[in-house]
Design an enzyme around this catalytic site. Sequence first.
Site, PDB file in Angstrom:
ATOM      1  N   LYS A 261      39.366  38.800  43.586  1.00  0.00           N
ATOM      2  CA  LYS A 261      40.530  38.946  42.696  1.00  0.00           C
ATOM      3  C   LYS A 261      40.922  40.418  42.608  1.00  0.00           C
ATOM      4  O   LYS A 261      40.071  41.275  42.373  1.00  0.00           O
ATOM      5  CB  LYS A 261      40.184  38.413  41.301  1.00  0.00           C
ATOM      6  CG  LYS A 261      41.360  38.478  40.334  1.00  0.00           C
ATOM      7  CD  LYS A 261      41.020  37.849  39.005  1.00  0.00           C
ATOM      8  CE  LYS A 261      40.423  38.823  38.031  1.00  0.00           C
ATOM      9  NZ  LYS A 261      41.347  39.849  37.539  1.00  0.00           N
TER      10      LYS A 261
ATOM     11  N   ASP B 106      45.875  38.843  40.561  1.00  0.00           N
ATOM     12  CA  ASP B 106      45.919  38.606  39.110  1.00  0.00           C
ATOM     13  C   ASP B 106      46.926  39.577  38.491  1.00  0.00           C
ATOM     14  O   ASP B 106      46.560  40.516  37.786  1.00  0.00           O
ATOM     15  CB  ASP B 106      44.516  38.796  38.523  1.00  0.00           C
ATOM     16  CG  ASP B 106      44.436  38.358  37.070  1.00  0.00           C
ATOM     17  OD1 ASP B 106      45.373  37.674  36.602  1.00  0.00           O
ATOM     18  OD2 ASP B 106      43.439  38.703  36.419  1.00  0.00           O
ATOM     19  N   LEU B 107      48.205  39.319  38.768  1.00  0.00           N
ATOM     20  CA  LEU B 107      49.261  40.243  38.329  1.00  0.00           C
ATOM     21  C   LEU B 107      49.835  39.843  36.977  1.00  0.00           C
ATOM     22  O   LEU B 107      50.611  40.587  36.376  1.00  0.00           O
ATOM     23  CB  LEU B 107      50.364  40.304  39.396  1.00  0.00           C
ATOM     24  CG  LEU B 107      49.867  40.746  40.786  1.00  0.00           C
ATOM     25  CD1 LEU B 107      51.027  40.818  41.768  1.00  0.00           C
ATOM     26  CD2 LEU B 107      49.144  42.086  40.716  1.00  0.00           C
ATOM     27  N   LYS B 108      49.505  38.658  36.508  1.00  0.00           N
ATOM     28  CA  LYS B 108      49.936  38.169  35.186  1.00  0.00           C
ATOM     29  C   LYS B 108      51.399  38.506  34.944  1.00  0.00           C
ATOM     30  O   LYS B 108      51.770  39.194  33.987  1.00  0.00           O
ATOM     31  CB  LYS B 108      49.067  38.760  34.067  1.00  0.00           C
ATOM     32  CG  LYS B 108      47.595  38.383  34.172  1.00  0.00           C
ATOM     33  CD  LYS B 108      46.830  38.801  32.946  1.00  0.00           C
ATOM     34  CE  LYS B 108      45.347  38.589  33.100  1.00  0.00           C
ATOM     35  NZ  LYS B 108      44.680  39.554  33.994  1.00  0.00           N
ATOM     36  N   LEU B 109      52.258  37.982  35.812  1.00  0.00           N
ATOM     37  CA  LEU B 109      53.685  38.300  35.718  1.00  0.00           C
ATOM     38  C   LEU B 109      54.286  37.690  34.450  1.00  0.00           C
ATOM     39  O   LEU B 109      53.933  36.579  34.042  1.00  0.00           O
ATOM     40  CB  LEU B 109      54.424  37.758  36.945  1.00  0.00           C
ATOM     41  CG  LEU B 109      53.964  38.278  38.304  1.00  0.00           C
ATOM     42  CD1 LEU B 109      54.805  37.672  39.423  1.00  0.00           C
ATOM     43  CD2 LEU B 109      54.016  39.799  38.367  1.00  0.00           C
TER      44      LEU B 109
ATOM     45  N   ASP C 208      58.384  38.227  32.798  1.00  0.00           N
ATOM     46  CA  ASP C 208      59.617  39.022  32.754  1.00  0.00           C
ATOM     47  C   ASP C 208      60.769  38.024  32.665  1.00  0.00           C
ATOM     48  O   ASP C 208      60.532  36.812  32.521  1.00  0.00           O
ATOM     49  CB  ASP C 208      59.704  39.886  34.038  1.00  0.00           C
ATOM     50  CG  ASP C 208      60.532  41.152  33.846  1.00  0.00           C
ATOM     51  OD1 ASP C 208      61.615  41.058  33.220  1.00  0.00           O
ATOM     52  OD2 ASP C 208      60.111  42.213  34.317  1.00  0.00           O
TER      53      ASP C 208
ATOM     54  N   GLY D 182      63.520  35.475  34.030  1.00  0.00           N
ATOM     55  CA  GLY D 182      63.289  34.502  35.092  1.00  0.00           C
ATOM     56  C   GLY D 182      63.594  35.038  36.485  1.00  0.00           C
ATOM     57  O   GLY D 182      62.804  34.862  37.413  1.00  0.00           O
TER      58      GLY D 182
ATOM     59  N   THR E  65      40.984  35.501  27.571  1.00  0.00           N
ATOM     60  CA  THR E  65      39.631  35.209  27.089  1.00  0.00           C
ATOM     61  C   THR E  65      39.067  36.296  26.165  1.00  0.00           C
ATOM     62  O   THR E  65      38.006  36.112  25.574  1.00  0.00           O
ATOM     63  CB  THR E  65      38.669  35.005  28.275  1.00  0.00           C
ATOM     64  OG1 THR E  65      38.792  36.123  29.158  1.00  0.00           O
ATOM     65  CG2 THR E  65      38.995  33.729  29.029  1.00  0.00           C
TER      66      THR E  65
ATOM     67  N   ARG F  69      29.692  34.853  31.721  1.00  0.00           N
ATOM     68  CA  ARG F  69      28.586  35.798  31.606  1.00  0.00           C
ATOM     69  C   ARG F  69      27.254  35.106  31.887  1.00  0.00           C
ATOM     70  O   ARG F  69      26.896  34.143  31.191  1.00  0.00           O
ATOM     71  CB  ARG F  69      28.536  36.380  30.174  1.00  0.00           C
ATOM     72  CG  ARG F  69      29.669  37.353  29.859  1.00  0.00           C
ATOM     73  CD  ARG F  69      29.530  38.627  30.664  1.00  0.00           C
ATOM     74  NE  ARG F  69      30.580  39.599  30.426  1.00  0.00           N
ATOM     75  CZ  ARG F  69      31.699  39.723  31.147  1.00  0.00           C
ATOM     76  NH1 ARG F  69      31.959  38.902  32.145  1.00  0.00           N
ATOM     77  NH2 ARG F  69      32.571  40.674  30.896  1.00  0.00           N
TER      78      ARG F  69
ATOM     79  N   GLY G 253      33.600  39.715  36.948  1.00  0.00           N
ATOM     80  CA  GLY G 253      33.810  41.111  37.305  1.00  0.00           C
ATOM     81  C   GLY G 253      32.588  41.954  37.025  1.00  0.00           C
ATOM     82  O   GLY G 253      31.677  42.071  37.857  1.00  0.00           O
ATOM     83  N   ARG G 254      32.520  42.553  35.824  1.00  0.00           N
ATOM     84  CA  ARG G 254      31.507  43.557  35.514  1.00  0.00           C
ATOM     85  C   ARG G 254      30.060  43.130  35.759  1.00  0.00           C
ATOM     86  O   ARG G 254      29.267  43.962  36.228  1.00  0.00           O
ATOM     87  CB  ARG G 254      31.717  44.068  34.081  1.00  0.00           C
ATOM     88  CG  ARG G 254      32.948  44.971  33.987  1.00  0.00           C
ATOM     89  CD  ARG G 254      33.429  45.164  32.574  1.00  0.00           C
ATOM     90  NE  ARG G 254      34.081  43.955  32.058  1.00  0.00           N
ATOM     91  CZ  ARG G 254      34.673  43.863  30.879  1.00  0.00           C
ATOM     92  NH1 ARG G 254      34.706  44.923  30.078  1.00  0.00           N
ATOM     93  NH2 ARG G 254      35.252  42.735  30.493  1.00  0.00           N
TER      94      ARG G 254
HETATM   95  O1  LIG Z   1      42.112  35.372  30.263  1.00  0.00           O
HETATM   96  C1  LIG Z   1      41.763  36.182  31.149  1.00  0.00           C
HETATM   97  C2  LIG Z   1      42.509  36.401  32.287  1.00  0.00           C
HETATM   98  C3  LIG Z   1      42.051  37.267  33.241  1.00  0.00           C
HETATM   99  N1  LIG Z   1      40.900  37.933  33.076  1.00  0.00           N
HETATM  100  C4  LIG Z   1      40.458  38.856  34.150  1.00  0.00           C
HETATM  101  O2  LIG Z   1      39.202  38.401  34.683  1.00  0.00           O
HETATM  102  C5  LIG Z   1      38.344  39.495  34.929  1.00  0.00           C
HETATM  103  C6  LIG Z   1      37.100  39.339  34.098  1.00  0.00           C
HETATM  104  O3  LIG Z   1      36.291  40.454  34.294  1.00  0.00           O
HETATM  105  P1  LIG Z   1      34.863  40.635  33.579  1.00  0.00           P
HETATM  106  O4  LIG Z   1      34.460  42.024  33.964  1.00  0.00           O
HETATM  107  O5  LIG Z   1      33.961  39.576  34.160  1.00  0.00           O
HETATM  108  O6  LIG Z   1      35.046  40.490  32.104  1.00  0.00           O
HETATM  109  C7  LIG Z   1      39.134  40.754  34.623  1.00  0.00           C
HETATM  110  O7  LIG Z   1      39.691  41.213  35.840  1.00  0.00           O
HETATM  111  C8  LIG Z   1      40.254  40.293  33.691  1.00  0.00           C
HETATM  112  O8  LIG Z   1      41.439  41.043  33.878  1.00  0.00           O
HETATM  113  C9  LIG Z   1      40.154  37.736  31.943  1.00  0.00           C
HETATM  114  O9  LIG Z   1      39.068  38.335  31.749  1.00  0.00           O
HETATM  115  N2  LIG Z   1      40.605  36.840  31.009  1.00  0.00           N
END
Ligand SMILES: O=c1ccn([C@@H]2O[C@H](COP(=O)(O)O)[C@@H](O)[C@H]2O)c(=O)[nH]1
Length: 232
Positions: free
Chosen positions: A38, A65-68, A70, A72, A119, A180, A209-210
């Site tokens: 991603k 994951d650009l979460k557009l 704006d 239409g 989230t 997690r 991610g982290r």
């Molecule tokens: O609701 C959402 C939408 C997108 N994200 C993205 O997912 C990863 C999560 O990263 P972690 O480091 O595992 O927390 C991150 O790129 C967010 O931008 C999200 O967390 N929640």
Amino acid sequence: MPDIADPRDRLIVALDLPDVAAAERLVERLGDAATFYKIGYRLGYAGGLAFAERLARQDKKTFLDLKLHDIGNTVEEGVRSASNLGATFLTVHAYPQTMRAAVKGRGNGLKILAVTVLTSYDDADAAEAGYALPVTELVAQRAEQAREIGIDGIVCSALEAQAVRRVVGSDRLIVTPGIRPADAGLGDQKRVMTPAQARAAGIDHVVVGRPITGAEDPRAVARTIIAEMEGA
Ligand SMILES: O=c1ccn([C@@H]2O[C@H](COP(=O)(O)O)[C@@H](O)[C@H]2O)c(=O)[nH]1
């Protein structure tokens, strides 16, 4: 639920890294342990879109994951452009006008995912942002709208996965960040589940991610997450 033949495809690694060189190093270290990546704001604004195209040419799956969100016309044309980057998924925020525009603009097999409620939000955050509904209800309402509009998948917390599945049925994807492993810190995530809990709740893909980007051995963490989901 769409069939996912390779269990590695269930894990989407969030390349939230400062530059393409760092992303290349992580992809190299993960090797065949990860198949799906991603690219979000951080890397996207640092050369990450061209990198995503390169990954796609190397047979990796990519998620923009650009979460557009704006007007239409801008969303429709933005999605049309993004459809040429070889990606598998692209996110938009789950506002009806935005989702309709994204569906009009999608092409080349790109799947549009609608982000319901981030989230990192709990009920208090939603109220602070002006929403009268608790998060679970807001997620369900947006999932219903996404299904009616013809969106391909839903981004929500795994905590809502079972409720969302009841709303969207079996042929739409459920993709869940906020994942997690049991021993990992939450960071700013508020609605979380472990990989095994998420899989048992019926998700299609988890986004992590982290816990991977910050690990001493990212490959081992990725493999453990995939194994945990397989055993769920
Ligand atoms: O609701 C959402 C939408 C997108 N994200 C993205 O997912 C990863 C999560 O990263 P972690 O480091 O595992 O927390 C991150 O790129 C967010 O931008 C999200 O967390 N929640």
